[in-house]
Design an enzyme around this catalytic site. Structure first.
Site, PDB file in Angstrom:
ATOM      1  N   CYS A 164       0.885  -1.284  -0.204  1.00 44.60           N
ATOM      2  CA  CYS A 164      -0.170   0.323  -0.490  1.00 44.60           C
ATOM      3  C   CYS A 164       1.288   1.331  -0.638  1.00 44.60           C
ATOM      4  CB  CYS A 164      -1.004   0.334   1.214  1.00 44.60           C
ATOM      5  SG  CYS A 164      -1.498   1.349   1.488  1.00 44.60           S
TER       6      CYS A 164
ATOM      7  N   CYS B 281      -5.091   6.191  -4.308  1.00 44.33           N
ATOM      8  CA  CYS B 281      -4.071   4.676  -3.626  1.00 44.33           C
ATOM      9  C   CYS B 281      -3.122   5.128  -3.842  1.00 44.33           C
ATOM     10  CB  CYS B 281      -5.304   4.178  -4.658  1.00 44.33           C
ATOM     11  SG  CYS B 281      -4.401   2.277  -4.499  1.00 44.33           S
TER      12      CYS B 281
END
Length: 273
Positions: free
Chosen positions: A70, A209
């Site tokens: 991530c 993101c």
């Protein structure tokens, strides 16, 4: 146990210090989901000890899925590690941290109140594939893995796209089975690019993101969009997300994208005591 809440460019995380603590109750789909629901976050990050680095970062989606990198979470983990007083073993205060896709580096570029600007290294990308019209959706785009799987679709104006509806359909297309994919919608934005992302595991559009921002920049290069800057062989794209700008840099080595980095904000929001 103290829970902290951070924002990575609007991407919200619950972060906990897992050093010397049993975190097994949080490493389950139920545990991750409960924590994310309680703090209204889109992911759980556990920072723990590592045998090969300064710390280990574990990331969990609200549905409990894990095993992926991530990018926004990586920057948050670096900021959180610094707040815990974890020593950085790299040059000039650079952290070396372990993530699901390998070792990364991270450094705090600047601090202004609760906001740290953090640069982290991302994995090299050696494969990117253009897929013509999908069998179950009338779109084409670029498939690649930037630490998490992404499919990047280009459009003249991403503001006109129903990201939730289109993303949900594309995410489940048979070309991406069985794991599915994150879906990024990208358009030119002056000298920059703009991206909106549907994240699997969250099953919704998120404010940003990190791995999707990297995927958008790399796909933009393949698509022929002019970079924001090229200096000494370093290609840089500024990427506009819903609430923030991030920066992606890389070098080309043959058909591979190497020395990939992601720079952007990591903001402390609050902690429980």
């Amino acid at each position: 146990m103290r829970f902290c809440k951070y924002s990575g460019a609007g991407n919200l995380f619950t972060v906990v210090d897992g050093r010397g603590e049993s975190m097994e109750h949080l490493r389950s789909p139920e545990g991750a989901g409960i924590v994310c629901d309680e703090f209204s976050t889109e992911g759980l990050i556990i920072v723990s000890d590592s045998a090969s680095a300064d710390f280990k970062m574990e990331f969990f989606n609200p549905d409990g899925t894990t095993g992926m990198m991530c990018g926004n979470g990586g920057r948050v983990a670096v900021s959180f590690a610094a707040s815990l007083g974890i020593a950085a073993s790299g040059e000039n205060g650079t952290y070396i941290f372990e993530a699901p896709d390998g070792l990364h580096t991270g450094s705090i570029i600047s601090t202004e109140g609760p906001l740290d600007t953090v640069r982290i290294s991302m994995k090299d990308v050696h494969e990117i594939e253009f897929l013509p019209e999908l069998e179950e959706a009338p779109v084409d785009g670029w498939r690649l893995d930037t630490g998490a799987r992404h499919f990047v679709v280009f459009d003249d104006d991403v503001e006109q796209i129903n990201v939730h509806g289109a993303g949900k359909v594309i995410r489940g297309c048979r070309e991406f089975a069985p794991e599915g994919t994150n879906v990024d919608f990208v358009s030119p934005y002056g000298r920059d690019v703009k991206v909106r992302t549907y994240e699997k595991g969250v099953e919704a559009e998120t404010a940003a993101c990190g791995t999707g921002v990297v995927a958008a920049a790399i796909a933009a290069y393949k698509q022929g969009l002019t970079p924001s800057c090229i200096e000494d062989g370093l290609v840089t794209y500024r990427v506009k997300t819903r609430v923030s700008y991030l920066s992606v840099s890389f070098r080309m080595k043959g058909d591979s994208f190497i020395d990939v980095s992601l720079t952007g904000p990591a903001t402390f929001v609050m902690c429980t005591y």
